[in-house]
Every structure is written in structure tokens, then in C-alpha cells.
Design an enzyme around this catalytic site. Structure first.
Site, PDB file in Angstrom:
ATOM      1  CG  ASP A  67      -2.523  -2.533  11.715  1.00 50.42           C
ATOM      2  OD1 ASP A  67      -1.429  -2.779  12.243  1.00 50.42           O
ATOM      3  OD2 ASP A  67      -2.720  -1.567  10.972  1.00 50.42           O
ATOM      4  CG  ASN A 136      -5.920   5.933   2.579  1.00 50.69           C
ATOM      5  OD1 ASN A 136      -5.397   5.893   3.690  1.00 50.69           O
ATOM      6  ND2 ASN A 136      -6.448   4.857   2.007  1.00 50.69           N
TER       7      ASN A 136
HETATM    8  C1  GLP Z   1       0.300   0.684   7.262  1.00 54.88           C
HETATM    9  C2  GLP Z   1      -0.125   0.493   8.716  1.00 54.88           C
HETATM   10  C3  GLP Z   1      -0.409   1.804   9.413  1.00 54.88           C
HETATM   11  C4  GLP Z   1       0.684   2.809   9.100  1.00 54.88           C
HETATM   12  C5  GLP Z   1       0.710   3.063   7.620  1.00 54.88           C
HETATM   13  C6  GLP Z   1       1.707   4.136   7.195  1.00 54.88           C
HETATM   14  O1  GLP Z   1      -0.751   0.636   6.356  1.00 54.88           O
HETATM   15  N1  GLP Z   1      -1.264  -0.362   8.860  1.00 54.88           N
HETATM   16  O2  GLP Z   1      -0.513   1.567  10.815  1.00 54.88           O
HETATM   17  O3  GLP Z   1       0.459   4.005   9.812  1.00 54.88           O
HETATM   18  O4  GLP Z   1       1.038   1.845   6.970  1.00 54.88           O
HETATM   19  O5  GLP Z   1       2.968   3.580   7.046  1.00 54.88           O
HETATM   20  P1  GLP Z   1       4.297   4.393   6.843  1.00 54.88           P
HETATM   21  O6  GLP Z   1       4.702   4.876   8.192  1.00 54.88           O
HETATM   22  O7  GLP Z   1       5.265   3.381   6.299  1.00 54.88           O
HETATM   23  O8  GLP Z   1       4.003   5.491   5.895  1.00 54.88           O
END
Ligand code: GLP
Length: 241
Positions: A67, A136
Site C-alpha cells: 500500500d 482494527n
Molecule cells: C499501517 C499499514 C499496515 C500495518 C499497520 C500496523 O496502517 N498500512 O500494513 O500493518 O499500519 O502497523 P504497526 O505495525 O505499526 O502496528
């Protein structure tokens, strides 16, 4: 689903890096699906270490990221292209032309989504897709919704995600409100999936994703239907399993 529980974040990252390293050793021309967020940082760090130690060669590897934010240029330190350059690509010998991240600056975002989906399809979809999980239950930027989006698409970020990601920005106002993400259908076409979950604040969503009903309200729950998923967790995230 295979579940590997490590004592702490370091142990989880070691498991993740070992599994990705095994993939690259067994198939040097692997297509790796890559993720951003804080969770994979330690995994990328260890992969860079294995490269420096001469244990891994990424010269034939191709990568597709999940993404990207809409509206952030690659040189913005919060863009996912920037994140990937800093945390992994600049530290290993992957060829720049073999790394792909959606273009969040495209004038026509819908056309960019179609182009990106085609790029992933042309590569034959990832041999191994690394995923983190949002609080979420989102994977990539597939937010809780009424259905599972099939293809790469533009998504409006939810309040929960904007708040969670605001910790990386100077203020809440600077967090982009939209992103381009692979669809759930794109992700599910990966041959293998590696889902990394760390930390006490992820324990409820880890349980919902792994043990709860399959529902688009918890996008990661769809992974229960994939034939080859390995979930790597630390003890804190696995506390309610
Ligand atoms: C972002 C990304 C996800 C990721 C999520 C969780 O929103 N688009 O791909 O898994 O954050 O991030 P973290 O690992 O910092 O909790």
C-alpha cells in the site's frame, strides 16, 4: 494456520527474518510482498544483517508493497516508498527497478490501482506476502467493511487508523485521509502468507483475527481461509489465543 509464538519482539523478528531468508534461499527470484508499519522494522533489520554477512543475495528478488498513502511524494519521510528505501531497499542488493510501491501521487488514482494490480498479476502474485495488522484488523489498508475488496483500490482511512498512524506525523492534520492498497483478493493470491503481530495492544485483534469468525469487519480473519499462513507473534500479542 501455523502459529509461532516467540518470547518477545526480537524473537518474533528473528522468526520472521528466518522464514523470509529461507524463501529467498530456496527461490532466489522470489516475489516478496512487503509491508510497512513498526512491526516489520526488526525483520527488515535482520534481513539487512544477513545480507551484510553475505548470507543472502537479493539481486534476483522482486518486491511488491501492499500500500501507499495518497498524496505523499516518495521523498516525504512518512511515505511508504521512503520507509522501504530507508528500512530495507537501500541496505540490500535488490535492484531498484524490481521494487514496486503504488504511486500515491498519480493524477488518476483509479488508473494507478489498475496498473498496480496488473503489475502484481504479471509477477504471478507474491511467493511470500508479509503482513502486519492494524488495531482494527486491517491488512494493507483494507479497513473493516461490508465486504472483502477484491483488487487494488483507493480507500478512505478510518478514524481508528488515522489516529493510530498519527504517531508518525507531526500532527493529526498531516495524516493522509486516503491510500491505495492491494485488495483482499490480491493478498489472498499470494502463495504463502506471513502475518506478524507484536505487543500487548494487539492481543484482542490477534484473537479476533485468528480464532474469531471470518468477517469483513475483521479483514485479517479472511486469512483463516488461506491454505498456507504462518502467524508469528510475541507472547504479549498471543496472550489471549
Ligand atoms: C499501517 C499499514 C499496515 C500495518 C499497520 C500496523 O496502517 N498500512 O500494513 O500493518 O499500519 O502497523 P504497526 O505495525 O505499526 O502496528
Amino acid at each position: 494456520m501455523r502459529i509461532l509464538i516467540a518470547k518477545d519482539y526480537d524473537g518474533m523478528c528473528q522468526n520472521g527474518a528466518n522464514l523470509i531468508a529461507a524463501q529467498v534461499l530456496l527461490k532466489p527470484e522470489s516475489v516478496l510482498g512487503l509491508a510497512t508499519g513498526s512491526t516489520p522494522c526488526g525483520i527488515y533489520d535482520r534481513l539487512a544483517g544477513k545480507y551484510s554477512a553475505g548470507e543472502l543475495d537479493f539481486s534476483a528478488v522482486r518486491s511488491v508493497n501492499l500500500d501507499e498513502y495518497v498524496g505523499l511524494p516518495p521523498e516525504n519521510d512518512q511515505s511508504y516508498r521512503y520507509f522501504m528505501q530507508k528500512n530495507l531497499f537501500s541496505r540490500i542488493n535488490i535492484r531498484p527497478e524490481n521494487t514496486h510501491v503504488p504511486n500515491g501521487l498519480a493524477e488518476d488514482i483509479e488508473a494507478e490501482c489498475r496498473r498496480y494490480e496488473q503489475q502484481v498479476a504479471d509477477y504471478g502474485y507474491p511467493d511470500l506476502q508479509l503482513l502486519g495488522i492494524g488495531l482494527n484488523g486491517h491488512i494493507g489498508f483494507n479497513e473493516p467493511a461490508g465486504d472483502f475488496p477484491a483488487l487494488t483500490h483507493r480507500v478512505a482511512l478510518t478514524e481508528s487508523t488515522i489516529n493510530a498512524n498519527s504517531r508518525f506525523f507531526k500532527s493529526l492534520d498531516e495524516v493522509p485521509r486516503a491510500a491505495i492498497t492491494m485488495g483482499i483478493g490480491t493478498i489472498m493470491r499470494a502463495k504463502k502468507i506471513l502475518l506478524a503481530i507484536s505487543g500487548e495492544n494487539k492481543k484482542e485483534i490477534a484473537r479476533a483475527a485468528i480464532c474469531g469468525p471470518v468477517t469483513p469487519q475483521v479483514p485479517a480473519s479472511v486469512l483463516q481461509l488461506h491454505p498456507d499462513v504462518t502467524v508469528i507473534l510475541d507472547e504479549a500479542a498471543a496472550a489471549l489465543l
